[in-house]
Design a protein around this motif. Structure first.
Motif, short mmCIF file in Angstrom:
data_model
loop_
_atom_site.label_atom_id
_atom_site.label_comp_id
_atom_site.label_asym_id
_atom_site.label_seq_id
_atom_site.Cartn_x
_atom_site.Cartn_y
_atom_site.Cartn_z
N LYS A 1 0.68 0.44 12.36
CA LYS A 1 2.09 0.60 12.75
C LYS A 1 2.88 -0.59 12.25
CE LYS A 1 1.00 3.38 16.84
NZ LYS A 1 1.09 3.49 18.29
N PRO A 2 4.00 -0.33 11.59
CA PRO A 2 4.57 0.98 11.28
C PRO A 2 3.66 1.78 10.36
CG PRO A 2 5.66 -0.70 9.98
CD PRO A 2 4.78 -1.42 10.94
N TYR A 3 3.95 3.06 10.20
CA TYR A 3 3.10 3.94 9.40
C TYR A 3 3.22 3.66 7.91
CZ TYR A 3 2.62 6.49 13.78
OH TYR A 3 2.36 6.82 15.08
N SER A 4 4.26 2.97 7.52
CA SER A 4 4.41 2.56 6.13
C SER A 4 5.11 1.22 6.10
CB SER A 4 5.20 3.59 5.31
OG SER A 4 6.52 3.72 5.79
N GLY A 5 4.88 0.46 5.05
CA GLY A 5 5.50 -0.86 4.95
C GLY A 5 4.84 -1.67 3.86
N GLN A 6 5.00 -2.99 3.95
CA GLN A 6 4.43 -3.88 2.95
C GLN A 6 3.76 -5.08 3.61
OE1 GLN A 6 8.18 -3.19 0.14
NE2 GLN A 6 6.67 -4.47 -0.87
N ILE A 7 2.65 -5.48 3.06
CA ILE A 7 1.90 -6.62 3.54
C ILE A 7 2.14 -7.77 2.56
CG2 ILE A 7 -0.37 -7.54 4.13
CD1 ILE A 7 -1.28 -4.58 4.45
N ASP A 8 2.71 -8.85 3.06
CA ASP A 8 2.94 -10.05 2.26
C ASP A 8 2.09 -11.15 2.88
OD1 ASP A 8 3.85 -12.11 0.71
OD2 ASP A 8 5.88 -12.15 1.54
N MET A 9 0.83 -11.20 2.46
CA MET A 9 -0.15 -12.09 3.10
C MET A 9 -0.92 -12.86 2.03
SD MET A 9 -3.43 -10.98 5.44
CE MET A 9 -2.41 -10.11 6.63
N GLU B 1 0.55 -9.16 -2.33
CA GLU B 1 1.44 -8.17 -1.73
C GLU B 1 0.88 -6.77 -1.93
OE1 GLU B 1 5.59 -8.54 -2.85
OE2 GLU B 1 5.25 -10.63 -3.41
N THR B 2 0.92 -5.98 -0.87
CA THR B 2 0.42 -4.61 -0.90
C THR B 2 1.38 -3.71 -0.13
OG1 THR B 2 -1.90 -5.34 -0.94
CG2 THR B 2 -1.47 -3.08 -0.24
N ALA B 3 1.76 -2.59 -0.73
CA ALA B 3 2.52 -1.57 -0.01
C ALA B 3 1.53 -0.56 0.57
CB ALA B 3 3.50 -0.86 -0.95
N PHE B 4 1.84 -0.03 1.76
CA PHE B 4 0.96 0.96 2.37
C PHE B 4 1.77 2.11 2.95
CE2 PHE B 4 2.04 -1.98 5.77
CZ PHE B 4 2.27 -1.16 6.87
N SER B 5 1.14 3.27 3.01
CA SER B 5 1.80 4.45 3.57
C SER B 5 0.73 5.35 4.18
CB SER B 5 2.56 5.22 2.48
OG SER B 5 3.18 6.38 3.01
N THR B 6 0.94 5.80 5.42
CA THR B 6 0.00 6.68 6.08
C THR B 6 0.20 8.10 5.59
OG1 THR B 6 0.03 5.27 8.04
CG2 THR B 6 -0.85 7.50 8.30
N ALA C 1 -7.14 6.56 9.93
CA ALA C 1 -5.98 6.99 9.16
C ALA C 1 -6.33 7.00 7.67
CB ALA C 1 -4.79 6.07 9.41
N TRP C 2 -5.81 8.00 6.99
CA TRP C 2 -5.93 8.10 5.54
C TRP C 2 -4.68 7.45 4.96
CZ3 TRP C 2 -5.01 13.48 2.91
CH2 TRP C 2 -4.91 13.32 1.52
N MET C 3 -4.87 6.38 4.20
CA MET C 3 -3.77 5.58 3.70
C MET C 3 -3.65 5.66 2.19
SD MET C 3 -2.94 4.19 6.62
CE MET C 3 -1.71 3.03 6.00
N ALA C 4 -2.42 5.54 1.71
CA ALA C 4 -2.16 5.27 0.29
C ALA C 4 -1.81 3.78 0.21
CB ALA C 4 -1.00 6.11 -0.23
N LEU C 5 -2.39 3.09 -0.75
CA LEU C 5 -2.17 1.66 -0.91
C LEU C 5 -1.75 1.36 -2.35
CD1 LEU C 5 -5.43 0.39 0.86
CD2 LEU C 5 -3.17 0.69 1.89
N ARG C 6 -0.78 0.48 -2.50
CA ARG C 6 -0.35 0.07 -3.84
C ARG C 6 -0.30 -1.46 -3.91
NH1 ARG C 6 4.10 3.24 -6.91
NH2 ARG C 6 2.20 4.48 -7.21
N PRO C 7 -1.23 -2.08 -4.63
CA PRO C 7 -1.20 -3.54 -4.80
C PRO C 7 -0.15 -3.95 -5.82
CG PRO C 7 -3.02 -2.62 -6.04
CD PRO C 7 -2.39 -1.47 -5.30
N PHE C 8 0.70 -4.89 -5.44
CA PHE C 8 1.68 -5.44 -6.39
C PHE C 8 1.14 -6.69 -7.07
CE2 PHE C 8 4.72 -3.15 -3.52
CZ PHE C 8 5.18 -2.26 -4.47
N THR C 9 0.06 -7.22 -6.52
CA THR C 9 -0.64 -8.34 -7.14
C THR C 9 -2.09 -7.92 -7.29
OG1 THR C 9 -0.90 -9.27 -4.93
CG2 THR C 9 0.88 -10.16 -6.28
N GLY C 10 -2.87 -8.70 -8.02
CA GLY C 10 -4.23 -8.28 -8.32
C GLY C 10 -5.29 -9.25 -7.86
#
Length: 340
Positions: free
Chosen positions: A193-201, A228-233, A242-251
């Motif tokens: 939660k939230p069900y979608s957003g971005q992780i800046d860690m 940084e990773t974007a996520f969406s449930t 939960a089945w998530m879609a993840l998009r890494p903006f860094t590698g």
């Protein structure tokens, strides 16, 4: 994001290879030893100090740090005298057939493979079966395809190769500049939660070799790497998973696994970043992380998008929790951009 030399390639050839995005900041000597484990530190030091090794055309010390996308001039590498002709490293007809069976897409500049779970991308002192070795199925020397990025051993899905140095350079550049849109599917414990957003860690490496892990780090820590990773449930199995879609903006190494664990929702089947609750819920499931698709500019122009079907391991996870592929949107990250 690196094109990878074969360990048994012709040794009199000078190569130009590119530093992977998750190798940003790696020492030159370690970069070489990762690719040619039989080299000694003294051999790498000699090649660097004599100017045989160059990075973006300039000399570099053995302890010098590399940046993602940098072009490394690799001189002829001494033979591994511990390997003899006809040993298990030589490809059999079965090896070649297996390599070809992984192809999702191929043209005169690009190959996309559907890498299976459990198959390493690169070799090492204890790893003789890996993607890099299998690339000899397409030929050696200039005919040999080159890796332009990497996946963890237990992550399945799309893996791109460049045919020839120019194609590899352009593809590697796209990864280094964060222009490739990578979408991963994962099953995690609980409901983020939230069900979608971005992780800046920010993350930093701890441990070495098989014990290497990425840990959350303070942004002021000199060893911290932005991540940084974007996520969406996509779908939920009650409050269990939960089945998530993840998009890494860094590698960063293990970025998705470390980020999901960092927000309290480890990816199921992950022996390294899971906790007691996720391990109990995972049961016999293997790592539930799949490189679903990659979209980027084709080296000759136009758009290249490749999608990988679910691996048997991910199918087992979908069946266990009742998920169906038709629940997913084509691009859950449409319009989403990096925070920084």
């Amino acid at each position: 994001m690196t094109d990878q030399p074969p360990a048994d390639a012709p040794k009199r050839e000078v190569l130009t290879l590119y530093v992977a995005e998750d190798e940003d900041g790696i020492r030159l000597d370690r970069w070489f030893r990762r690719r040619w484990p039989h080299l000694s530190n003294i051999q790498v030091q000699k090649m660097a100090r004599s100017g045989q090794i160059r990075v973006d055309g300039a000399r570099i010390k053995p302890e010098g740090r590399l940046t993602a996308g940098a072009a490394v001039r690799v001189p002829p590498i001494p033979d591994d005298t511990s390997r003899q002709a006809g040993d298990p490293h030589t490809l059999t007809e079965r090896d070649i057939a297996f390599a070809k069976s992984l192809v999702l897409y191929e043209d005169d500049m690009v190959i996309a493979l559907n890498k299976p779970h459990g198959l390493a991308v690169q070799g090492g002192t204890k790893t003789s079966r890996h993607v890099d070795r299998l690339l000899g199925a397409w030929g050696e020397g200039m005919e040999r395809p080159r890796l332009v990025h990497r996946l963890d051993r237990d992550t399945s899905g799309v893996l791109l190769l460049g045919k020839g140095s120019e194609a590899a350079k352009r593809l590697a550049g796209a990864f280094a500049r964060r222009q490739a849109k990578k979408t991963y599917w994962a099953i995690v414990i609980g409901n983020p939660k939230p069900y979608s957003g971005q992780i800046d860690m920010p993350l930093k490496k701890t441990g070495i070799n098989d014990f290497e892990m990425m840990r959350p780090a303070d942004r002021k820590d000199p060893k911290a790497e932005p991540a940084e990773t974007a996520f969406s449930t996509i779908s939920r199995a009650s409050d269990r998973a939960a089945w998530m879609a993840l998009r890494p903006f860094t590698g960063r190494t293990h970025q998705l696994r470390a980020h999901m664990a960092g927000i309290g929702h480890p990816i199921l089947g992950d022996p390294k970043y899971g906790d007691d609750k996720s391990r109990e819920l995972s049961g016999p499931l293997k790592l539930q992380l799949h490189a679903r698709s990659i979209e980027l500019d084709h080296p000759r122009g136009g758009l290249l998008k490749v999608t990988a079907p679910l691996s048997p391991e991910m199918k087992a996870g979908f069946a266990h929790f009742g998920f169906s592929e038709d629940e997913a949107e084509d691009d859950p990250f449409l319009g989403v951009k990096r925070i920084r």
